[in-house]
Design a protein around this motif. Structure first.
Motif, short mmCIF file in Angstrom:
data_model
loop_
_atom_site.label_atom_id
_atom_site.label_comp_id
_atom_site.label_asym_id
_atom_site.label_seq_id
_atom_site.Cartn_x
_atom_site.Cartn_y
_atom_site.Cartn_z
N ILE A 18 3.90 12.69 -1.71
CA ILE A 18 3.78 12.06 -0.40
C ILE A 18 4.47 10.71 -0.46
CG2 ILE A 18 2.15 11.17 1.32
CD1 ILE A 18 0.08 13.13 0.16
N PRO A 19 5.31 10.37 0.52
CA PRO A 19 6.02 9.09 0.46
C PRO A 19 5.11 7.86 0.50
CG PRO A 19 7.13 10.59 1.95
CD PRO A 19 5.83 11.23 1.60
N GLY A 20 4.11 7.86 1.40
CA GLY A 20 3.32 6.64 1.53
C GLY A 20 1.93 6.87 2.08
N ALA A 21 1.11 5.82 2.02
CA ALA A 21 -0.27 5.88 2.52
C ALA A 21 -0.72 4.49 2.92
CB ALA A 21 -1.20 6.46 1.45
N THR A 22 -1.70 4.46 3.83
CA THR A 22 -2.30 3.19 4.24
C THR A 22 -3.81 3.38 4.23
OG1 THR A 22 -2.28 1.45 5.93
CG2 THR A 22 -2.24 3.72 6.72
N VAL A 23 -4.57 2.34 3.83
CA VAL A 23 -6.01 2.48 3.68
C VAL A 23 -6.71 1.19 4.08
CG1 VAL A 23 -5.97 1.73 1.26
CG2 VAL A 23 -7.82 3.22 2.04
#
Length: 598
Positions: A18-23
């Motif tokens: 997965i390229p990216g994530a935000t949390v």
């Protein structure tokens, strides 16, 4: 949080590609952690920033819709228990059952609508239809009385949003922006992907080892999804929910209305979570969890999770296709780390072997189309699980779509199973009250309701039947004409009788038309979420021509059997051909393909 979430999400991005994530994590009325990981856009190498990068949160936006409804309920302008037709003006929901559909049914996904996804997407250059126009033109069939069974419905939540629009007198999206986003200072939350001055994350699908960017879109059913926002904006909403509507001295909901939104209103069994208004509820490690997941573009996957008793909220969003699995893995790892299980491993009961057969079989998620031309696709693609007897007092079944790892289950009492290694339950129920169980209900990783599938309706049998038809049609279209050409080249005279020649011609015509129909059907299915093209009506007229050809085949077959000159093998062969043609016509009727039926 940094020490726990950081390494976990980095591993997930590598594991699931997965390229990216935000949390974001909130606790006791404040944001205690937020971070971005990986890339929001591969082409520009733009990193994810929790405060600035907008992700499409899909169905998590249904929580904003529910909040809007509850605001108007608190103001006395809506009644959750009133017939929704009380508020509709240009159309109404047909009274197919004695009990009317209410807003409470819409907010708990128990209205009883069939699944409907036609024309829900609008391209970046398309024209978004009015919400009311869409809902009037695309109302799904009511397939069961309201309040009986949970079946997730985008249409139902969109209808609730439309009632907000009619009651408030302002467009739905503007109402949410003014009455939900603005009071919470959610300044980076917008409907649609074209707001100026904002940086939108790009969704990606991993294809043959390459990350392919997916085109952004608008949705015709904005109350069901379509919000682009940041992790820190969602954190503000979670704080307000955990504080029963209060946020920094202001309110988006009175305390009583917020409490009602988070209360359980539909539940299959006390051991399972149920449906609150907007939220679905589940149990994990003895905790009561309120949450909502969201998917968009097959590339964005999000989850908002609240632990009301502990005043904790977690939000995460990914911009890769495998984010659907990653979000639940993250949520459960979070719960297991900070709230570890205290229960012992279950011991299988004695005498279970005699009852195991009541559970075993194939179960299919009830969220699939039953009453339109998409019935075949809905049943073929709907999530299924196979319940198997391990022979040691336990059962095994995978979670649908592998949303969580496979697990072993043991019986607590008839109809109630618990995972051997965790306090997670599954409930089986009977419709008729005897014999095998008919339904399976789960609340992990989300609320799921599945129905037993007869062997001939299973995905494998359906694929086998369809493949048999397809291979037969290809064979008939290619082999018979090719044999005729070879015979002529060798100058061999035809010994076929008149009826045999007619049957051969009719069979070739049937195969050609059947393949043309299947190709057209596949094209219609491929584009139906963007709308049904006008030529689709011509495609669905072909089955009637196939029925006429089948009648002609059967008529000529009967005449051929009366001929003494025709060989027995030839008669049997064309009997098989006619039988397959008749079977395909019956299959088309079963799959709702006779005429355009949306």
């Amino acid at each position: 949080m940094e020490a726990f979430l950081g390494p976990l999400i980095e591993r997930q991005l590598a594991q699931f590609k997965i390229p990216g994530a935000t949390v974001a994590v909130v606790k006791d009325g404040r944001l205690i952690f937020s971070a971005g990981y990986g890339l929001a856009d591969i082409a520009t190498s733009k990193a994810v920033v929790a405060e600035d990068t907008l992700f499409n949160i899909g169905s998590v936006a249904k929580l904003f819709t529910t909040t809007a409804v509850m605001q108007l309920v608190a103001d006395g302008r809506l009644d959750l228990d009133a017939d929704v037709n009380t508020y509709l003006r240009d159309f109404e929901v047909p009274a197919r059952f004695d009990q009317p559909i209410t807003l409470a049914h819409l907010l708990t996904h128990t209205a009883g609508f069939d699944e409907h996804q036609i024309a829900i997407l609008v391209g970046s250059k398309g024209v978004t239809p009015g919400l009311g126009d869409y809902l009037q033109r695309h109302m799904p069939t009511r397939i069961r009385a309201p309040g009986l069974q949970y079946q997730y419905s985008n249409y139902g939540m969109s209808l609730a949003g439309y009632i907000v629009e009619l009651t408030s007198g302002v467009p739905f999206t503007r109402y949410v922006e003014q009455h939900v986003f603005k009071p919470l200072a959610m300044e980076d939350s917008v409907y649609g992907a074209s707001a100026p001055g904002r940086f939108y994350a790009t969704a990606y699908a991993l294809t043959f080892g390459n990350q392919i960017p997916l085109e952004s879109f608008e949705t015709a059913i904005t109350p069901a999804g379509g919000v682009h926002t940041t992790a820190t904006d969602v954190a503000r909403f979670m704080i307000a929910q955990l504080q029963l509507g209060r946020y920094e001295g202001g309110r988006i909901l009175p305390e009583q209305a917020a409490g009602a939104m988070q209360k359980t209103h539909f539940q299959v069994d006390a051991h399972l979570g149920g449906s609150a208004y907007g939220f679905y509820e589940r149990r994990h490690n003895g905790l009561r969890i309120l949450e909502h997941a969201g998917d968009a573009l097959e590339g964005f996957s999000s989850l908002a999770m609240l632990l009301p008793k502990h005043d904790i909220g977690l939000f995460v969003s990914y911009n890769g296709r495998e984010g659907g699995r990653a979000r639940f893995q993250l949520a459960n790892a979070f719960l297991d780390n900070f709230f570890p299980a205290k229960t012992a491993t279950m011991v299988p009961p004695t005498g279970f072997a005699a009852r195991a057969g009541d559970y075993t079989g194939t179960y299919r998620l009830n969220r699939h189309t039953r009453t339109s031309f998409l019935r075949l696709v809905g049943r073929s693609l709907a999530m299924e699980t196979q319940v198997r007897d391990n022979g040691d007092g336990t059962l095994s079944f995978n979670y649908p779509a592998d949303l969580m790892p496979p697990a072993r289950w043991t019986e607590v009492k008839p109809g109630l199973l618990r995972r051997v290694d965790a306090e997670v339950y599954a409930v089986f129920t009977r419709v008729e009250g005897s014999g095998q169980f008919d339904r399976l209900a789960l609340d992990a990783p989300m609320q799921l309701s599945l129905d037993r599938v007869a062997w001939h309706e299973s995905r494998g049998v359906t694929a086998l039947v369809l493949s048999t038809f397809l291979m037969t049609f290809v064979f008939g279209l290619l082999v018979w004409p090719l044999a005729s050409v070879i015979r002529r080249l060798r100058r061999r005279p035809s010994r076929s009788t008149r009826h045999v020649r007619k049957l051969k011609g009719l069979a070739v015509a049937f195969c050609a038309l059947a393949l043309l129909f299947l190709a057209g059907y596949a094209l219609v299915v491929a584009v139906q979420t963007w709308g049904v093209p006008i030529w689709a009506h011509a495609v669905f007229a072909i089955p009637y021509a196939l029925i006429l050809l089948t009648i002609a085949l059967l008529t000529n077959l009967a005449s051929m059997w009366r001929e003494r000159s025709a060989a027995l093998l030839t008669k049997l062969y064309y009997t098989l051909v006619a039988t397959l043609a008749l079977g395909f016509c019956m299959a088309m009727a079963h799959w709702q393909m006779l005429g355009f039926n949306a």
